[in-house]
Design an enzyme around this catalytic site. Structure first.
Site, short mmCIF file in Angstrom:
data_model
loop_
_atom_site.label_atom_id
_atom_site.label_comp_id
_atom_site.label_asym_id
_atom_site.label_seq_id
_atom_site.Cartn_x
_atom_site.Cartn_y
_atom_site.Cartn_z
N HIS A 191 0.83 -1.07 -0.08
CA HIS A 191 0.07 0.15 0.08
C HIS A 191 0.78 1.18 0.06
O HIS A 191 0.44 2.32 -0.71
CB HIS A 191 -1.01 -0.01 1.06
CG HIS A 191 -2.11 -1.11 0.87
ND1 HIS A 191 -2.14 -2.24 1.65
CD2 HIS A 191 -3.08 -0.95 0.04
CE1 HIS A 191 -3.19 -2.70 1.02
NE2 HIS A 191 -3.75 -1.97 0.07
N GLU A 434 -10.92 -11.43 -2.91
CA GLU A 434 -9.33 -11.49 -2.89
C GLU A 434 -8.97 -12.63 -1.80
O GLU A 434 -7.95 -12.47 -1.28
CB GLU A 434 -8.94 -9.96 -2.51
CG GLU A 434 -9.81 -9.53 -1.31
CD GLU A 434 -9.49 -7.98 -1.22
OE1 GLU A 434 -8.52 -7.27 -1.41
OE2 GLU A 434 -10.24 -7.40 -0.26
N ASP A 458 -4.24 -8.88 -3.14
CA ASP A 458 -4.57 -9.87 -1.96
C ASP A 458 -4.69 -11.30 -2.30
O ASP A 458 -4.22 -12.24 -1.62
CB ASP A 458 -5.51 -9.39 -1.07
CG ASP A 458 -5.16 -8.17 -0.11
OD1 ASP A 458 -4.22 -8.48 0.60
OD2 ASP A 458 -5.94 -7.32 -0.09
N CYS A 505 -9.28 -5.24 -9.99
CA CYS A 505 -8.91 -3.81 -9.55
C CYS A 505 -7.49 -4.19 -8.90
O CYS A 505 -7.07 -3.04 -8.24
CB CYS A 505 -9.85 -2.98 -8.65
SG CYS A 505 -10.17 -4.10 -7.14
C1 PEP Z 1 -6.42 -5.94 -4.24
O1 PEP Z 1 -6.07 -6.45 -3.06
O2 PEP Z 1 -6.05 -6.47 -5.26
C2 PEP Z 1 -6.97 -4.63 -3.90
C3 PEP Z 1 -7.16 -3.98 -5.04
O3 PEP Z 1 -7.08 -3.90 -2.60
P1 PEP Z 1 -5.73 -3.56 -2.07
O4 PEP Z 1 -4.52 -3.28 -2.71
O5 PEP Z 1 -6.32 -2.08 -1.45
O6 PEP Z 1 -5.64 -4.53 -0.82
MG MG Z 2 -7.03 -5.93 -1.20
#
Ligand code: PEP
Ligand code: MG
Length: 582
Positions: A191, A434, A458, A505
């Protein structure tokens, strides 16, 4: 001049001077002391109290000047704490009675006090635990003689060199004078790096020990595309990188030129390329880069940025309303706070988790602390009146979680109706896929929700048992692992069978090699960082669905990610060179 080579995780070129920040707090050990060492240890502790007290007063004066009395009062309270005779006595007694080092005595005493605060009925007093932690931090710093930079002090074009930064550190630093980040650790999908990209700041990770090689004020260049860090560049190299910086900005403008082109394959199949948004200011990038709506708004960064204050229902409402208005008529998919894991809002959970990534995160935290999410859920229903708003729940692993969320959300909507507040009750509610177990019951989940969005960041982490932020196992973080591809195929088919929309995503959607494969697997909707939209659009416009389907089918039959990768490279190079688009 010295060149170092790391992992480029956020693109662009930064030129500035280094500032080193050590964020990892030292491990605190318990050292037994001999009786004759105790007086000296108590004296050391008393000196640390004085130093910490002076430092806090210095901060108070500064904050008072810059931000006024209210905030300065917080530091005043911290200073008083350090002067509290009972507090000091308690630590001194522990040093003497348990014959331990001062760090340990401070740490244990603060823990004990923290537990007492946590058990208090009064909200205000309970929340003072945070203050206690700040005081402890300051005290431990001065005991350990660690100097530190005040983050807001940074000036000029600063390239931050750090061992590790949390997403909130990155956010705070990136809003200031910082032009780039170099971190010893961190992966492409952590992140912290996602936030660096949102801030449009170049970043490089995977340079263990780099802090020992750099000194504050060193002139540096970093190239977030190649992962190259240059210390003490020569005049010629500097001039070369200044030219490259200009080229980079030009390429960025060229990418925007693809905005007007439809996201359509060479054989005329329409696709939707949506934007992932982490920070409110990015909403303007949605149109600028030609995305069709927001496929993921990570609302937790609003929470993190405001912390320790909590955003109000009105804050959420105003922001979500803007998001749906900007994306209309396309959807704005807003994810409820995905807090916990590494985005831990400690004021939310009074617990210590050994392994937070497998702990109280995402929907689990929502169900454990529904009152914290209430203003957000009310705002989602209210803002939905103004456009095409979809709500999304993170980290679902069971059907029961979906049922419980739905019933809680319905009770929130009931309240709104009773209070006569305008809202839209039938707002689409979807989930992130996820967690591998959720992927494997996607056929069942698809009957209960309005859409899926596959969070591959994830999903890869959990299905391959590889920490997404750990560079030591980065070679095992394999987006092309056939096991993952099979899971994706099942989720996509399940969504198609149930007639609900499905997208990806995760960061793989913005990978020019993986995105065509995702389309071949059946996806028609991808969500990515806005800047990636042009690049992915150009690539997909040169390819045909029928060929991509064939390629994807082939990939599912391999046993290893490297076989998939080699085959994909060969197959796509051939097809792209043949592709045309009307
Ligand atoms: C993911 O896990 O792919 C996602 C888009 O959520 P984040 O990256 O915020 O965990
Ligand atoms: Mg995620």
């Amino acid at each position: 001049m010295q060149r170092l080579s790391g992992l480029g995780v956020s693109s662009g070129i930064a030129i500035g001077r280094a500032v080193c920040i050590e964020t990892r707090t030292e491990e605190i050990y318990r050292f037994p002391l001999a009786a004759e060492e105790l007086d000296g240890e108590v004296e050391r502790f008393e000196r640390a109290i004085e130093a910490a007290h002076d430092e806090i007063l210095r901060l108070r004066d500064k904050v008072e000047k810059q931000m006024g009395d209210d905030l300065a009062a917080v530091f005043e309270a911290h200073a008083l704490f350090l002067r509290d005779a009972g507090f000091v006595r308690r630590i001194v007694a522990r040093i003497r009675e348990e014959q331990v080092n001062a760090e340990w005595a401070v740490h244990r005493t603060i823990e004990e006090l923290g537990e007492q605060f946590a058990a208090m009925e009064d909200d205000y007093l309970r929340e003072r635990r945070e203050d206690l932690r700040d005081v402890a931090h300051q005290l431990l710093r001065s005991l350990q003689g660690t100097s530190h930079h005040e983050l807001s002090d940074l000036e000029g074009d600063v390239v931050v060199f750090a061992d590790l930064l949390t997403p909130s550190d990155t956010l705070r630093l990136g809003r200031g004078k910082v032009v780039g980040f170099v971190m010893e650790t961190g992966g492409k999908t952590s992140h912290t790096t996602i936030i660096a990209r949102s801030l449009k700041l170049p970043a490089i990770t995977g340079l263990p020990g780099v802090l020992a090689q750099v000194t504050d004020e060193d002139p540096v260049i970093l190239d977030g595309d190649s992962g190259c860090v240059i210390l003490h560049p020569t005049k010629e190299v500097l001039a070369d990188y200044r030219r490259r910086q200009i080229d980079w900005a030009r390429r960025d403008r060229e990418l925007m030129a693809t905005c007007a082109l439809p996201a359509r394959t060479a054989d005329g199949v329409d696709l939707e390329l949506m934007a992932n948004i982490d920070l409110p200011e990015e909403m303007h990038d949605v149109q600028r880069y030609g995305a069709t709506g927001i496929g993921l708004y990570r609302s937790e960064f609003l929470y993190i940025e405001r912390s320790p204050e909590q955003p109000s229902e009105e804050d959420h409402y105003q922001l979500y309303r803007q998001l749906v208005e900007v994306t209309a008529p396309h959807p704005a998919i807003i994810r409820t706070y995905d807090l916990g894991g590494r985005k831990l809002a400690s004021e939310l959970t009074n617990i210590h988790e050994e392994n937070p990534v497998l702990g109280l995160r995402g929907i689990r935290l929502t169900l454990a602390k529904p009152e914290v999410f209430k203003p957000q859920i009310r705002a989602l229903y209210r803002a939905a009146v103004h456009g095409n708003l979809w709500a999304m729940i993170p980290l679902v692993s069971t059907l029961e979680e979906v049922e419980q969320f739905r019933s809680y959300a319905a009770s929130v909507a009931d309240d709104l109706a009773r209070q006569g507040v305008e809202h839209r009750r039938d707002l689409p509610i979807g989930i992130m896929i996820e967690v591998p177990a959720a992927a494997l019951i996607a056929d069942r989940l698809a009957r209960e929700v309005d859409f899926f969005s596959i969070g591959t960041n994830d999903l890869i982490q959990y299905s391959l048992a590889v920490d997404r932020g750990n560079e030591h196992v980065a070679n095992l973080y394999q987006p092309l692992h056939p096991g993952l591809l099979r899971m994706l195929r099942f989720v996509i088919n399940s969504a198609d069978d149930a007639g609900i929309p499905v997208s990806v995503c995760g960061e793989v959607a913005s990978d020019v090699r993986v995105a065509p494969l995702l389309v071949g697997l059946g996806l028609r909707r991808l969500s990515m960082s806005p800047r990636a939209v042009g690049r992915i659009k150009s690539r997909l416009r040169a390819l045909r669905i029928s060929e991509l389907e064939e390629i994807a089918q082939h990939c599912l039959d391999f046993g290893t990610a490297s076989e998939v990768s080699a085959y994909l490279d060969r197959a796509l190079t051939k097809k792209v060179s043949l592709g045309t688009n009307p």
